[in-house]
Motif scaffolding. Structure first.
Motif, short mmCIF file in Angstrom:
data_model
loop_
_atom_site.label_atom_id
_atom_site.label_comp_id
_atom_site.label_asym_id
_atom_site.label_seq_id
_atom_site.Cartn_x
_atom_site.Cartn_y
_atom_site.Cartn_z
N TYR A 95 0.83 -1.20 0.00
CA TYR A 95 0.00 0.00 0.00
C TYR A 95 0.87 1.26 0.00
CZ TYR A 95 -3.82 -3.17 1.33
OH TYR A 95 -4.74 -4.18 1.37
N LYS A 96 1.97 1.23 0.75
CA LYS A 96 2.87 2.38 0.83
C LYS A 96 3.46 2.70 -0.54
CE LYS A 96 6.93 1.94 2.78
NZ LYS A 96 8.03 1.81 3.78
N TYR A 98 2.11 2.04 -3.48
CA TYR A 98 1.09 2.59 -4.38
C TYR A 98 0.63 3.98 -3.95
CZ TYR A 98 0.60 -1.66 -7.13
OH TYR A 98 0.84 -2.70 -7.99
N LEU A 99 0.73 4.27 -2.66
CA LEU A 99 0.29 5.57 -2.16
C LEU A 99 1.42 6.59 -2.14
CD1 LEU A 99 -1.90 4.37 0.86
CD2 LEU A 99 -2.74 5.52 -1.20
N ILE A 102 1.32 10.62 -2.61
CA ILE A 102 0.02 11.25 -2.33
C ILE A 102 0.19 12.18 -1.14
CG2 ILE A 102 -2.34 10.85 -1.53
CD1 ILE A 102 -2.35 8.26 -3.07
N ASP A 111 0.29 9.54 3.97
CA ASP A 111 0.08 8.33 3.20
C ASP A 111 0.45 7.09 4.00
OD1 ASP A 111 2.72 9.42 3.01
OD2 ASP A 111 3.18 7.98 1.41
N ALA A 115 -1.83 3.78 4.55
CA ALA A 115 -1.26 2.46 4.26
C ALA A 115 -1.31 1.57 5.49
CB ALA A 115 0.18 2.61 3.77
#
Length: 318
Positions: A95-96, A98-99, A102, A111, A115
């Motif tokens: 998640y980190k 992909y984020l 942001i 972010d 995540a």
């Protein structure tokens, strides 16, 4: 060819992350297993131990049962914690990635909170039944056993308490508590790590050729970041943790069955009967004693495992 190599790299990253996270979870939970059991006994107000504090409760368990009894339910905990921690840490890394980039207004590294919250929600959804079983086993008093082990507890609950819903009793408050808890845990750890690396590199960091940034936290640095992160996260989410335990253990005693009917009702009952300090925050002192070394050990072990497994370069994201 390049795509194949990228997929292989991602697979290796995920596999190593799962291993690192699982080992970190097992180490952290083993360190605090006795405190975990006392916490459960105090939260759910066990008839035999509800009048004790932390030290008195530990002493009473050893006297009335045995030293080994402090680790009651830890077998189920290990079965649960490896997939839980493995999933949580690996999900966080994914998640980190992909984020990354942001930006959330006002909140630096926001972010990481998102995540972390997503990682906690993912992990708890997959492993929650094992947490319920572990709590039931840990709540049992020697001589008053209702369950003989993990499988017996699972099949008995499934058969007599309403199927799969019994294994997920208390899931809603757990999820509501997990989002701020995991979010704050990862956010605080990542932010504190950033602060130490930027402002106190000579005190809490060392050079590492394998790390892409050139620096890694020392063990004291990891423990400091993890301990503070754990304390902050527990302060926010603790009342929902108490609610979860009361719901999970409601069917263990006819007097407490009223606590198993729903999150809002259970929260309200706890508040009306015991108030805030002795109800919603009951056992909070032991939770601080427990959470700080647990989260510190968890994050520290994970960071060490990442270094040992050469995970510093991370996963490619297309």
């Amino acid at each position: 060819m390049a795509l194949k190599m990228e997929k292989t790299s991602d697979f290796n990253f995920i596999t190593k992350s799962l291993l690192a996270g699982g080992v970190a979870g097992m180490c952290s939970k083993t360190v605090v297993a006795p405190l975990d059991r006392i916490k459960i006994l105090l939260q759910a107000q066990s008839n035999q131990y509800k009048h004790h504090g932390v030290v008195g409760g530990l002493t009473a368990v050893i006297k009335n049962e045995s030293l080994q009894a402090l680790y009651k339910g830890n077998g189920a905990q290990m079965v649960r914690i490896f997939p839980y921690a493995a999933t949580q840490f690996t999900s966080f890394e994914i998640y980190k990635k992909y984020l990354n980039g942001i930006h959330i207004p006002v909140v630096q590294h926001g972010d990481k909170f998102i995540a972390g919250a997503g990682a906690g929600a993912t992990a708890v959804t997959l492993t929650y039944p094992l947490d319920t079983i572990r709590a039931r086993l840990a709540f049992q008093i020697t001589g008053e056993h209702k369950y003989t082990g993990i499988v017996h507890a699972a099949t008995t609950m499934f058969r007599t308490e309403g199927g799969i819903r019994a294994l997920y009793r208390g899931f809603v408050p757990t999820m509501c508590g997990m989002i701020p808890y995991a979010g704050f845990s990862f956010y605080c750890f990542e932010y504190l790590k950033f602060v130490l690396m930027k402002y106190l590199p000579l005190t809490f960091c060392k050079k590492c050729d394998r790390n892409t940034g050139g620096l890694v936290l020392t063990v004291p640095g990891k423990l400091l970041c993890g301990g503070l992160a754990g304390a902050a996260a527990q302060s926010v989410s603790y009342p929902l943790d108490v609610t979860r335990r009361r719901m999970q253990l409601a069917c263990m005693d006819p007097k407490t069955e009223k606590f198993g009917s729903g999150m809002i009702k259970t929260l309200t009952l706890i508040y009306r009967e015991n108030g805030i300090v002795k109800g919603l925050y009951r056992g909070m002192s032991i939770n601080y004693i427990r959470a700080i070394p647990m989260v510190a050990t968890s994050f520290s072990t994970y960071e060490l495992m990442k270094q040992l497994l050469h995970l510093d370069t991370g996963m490619a994201v297309s």
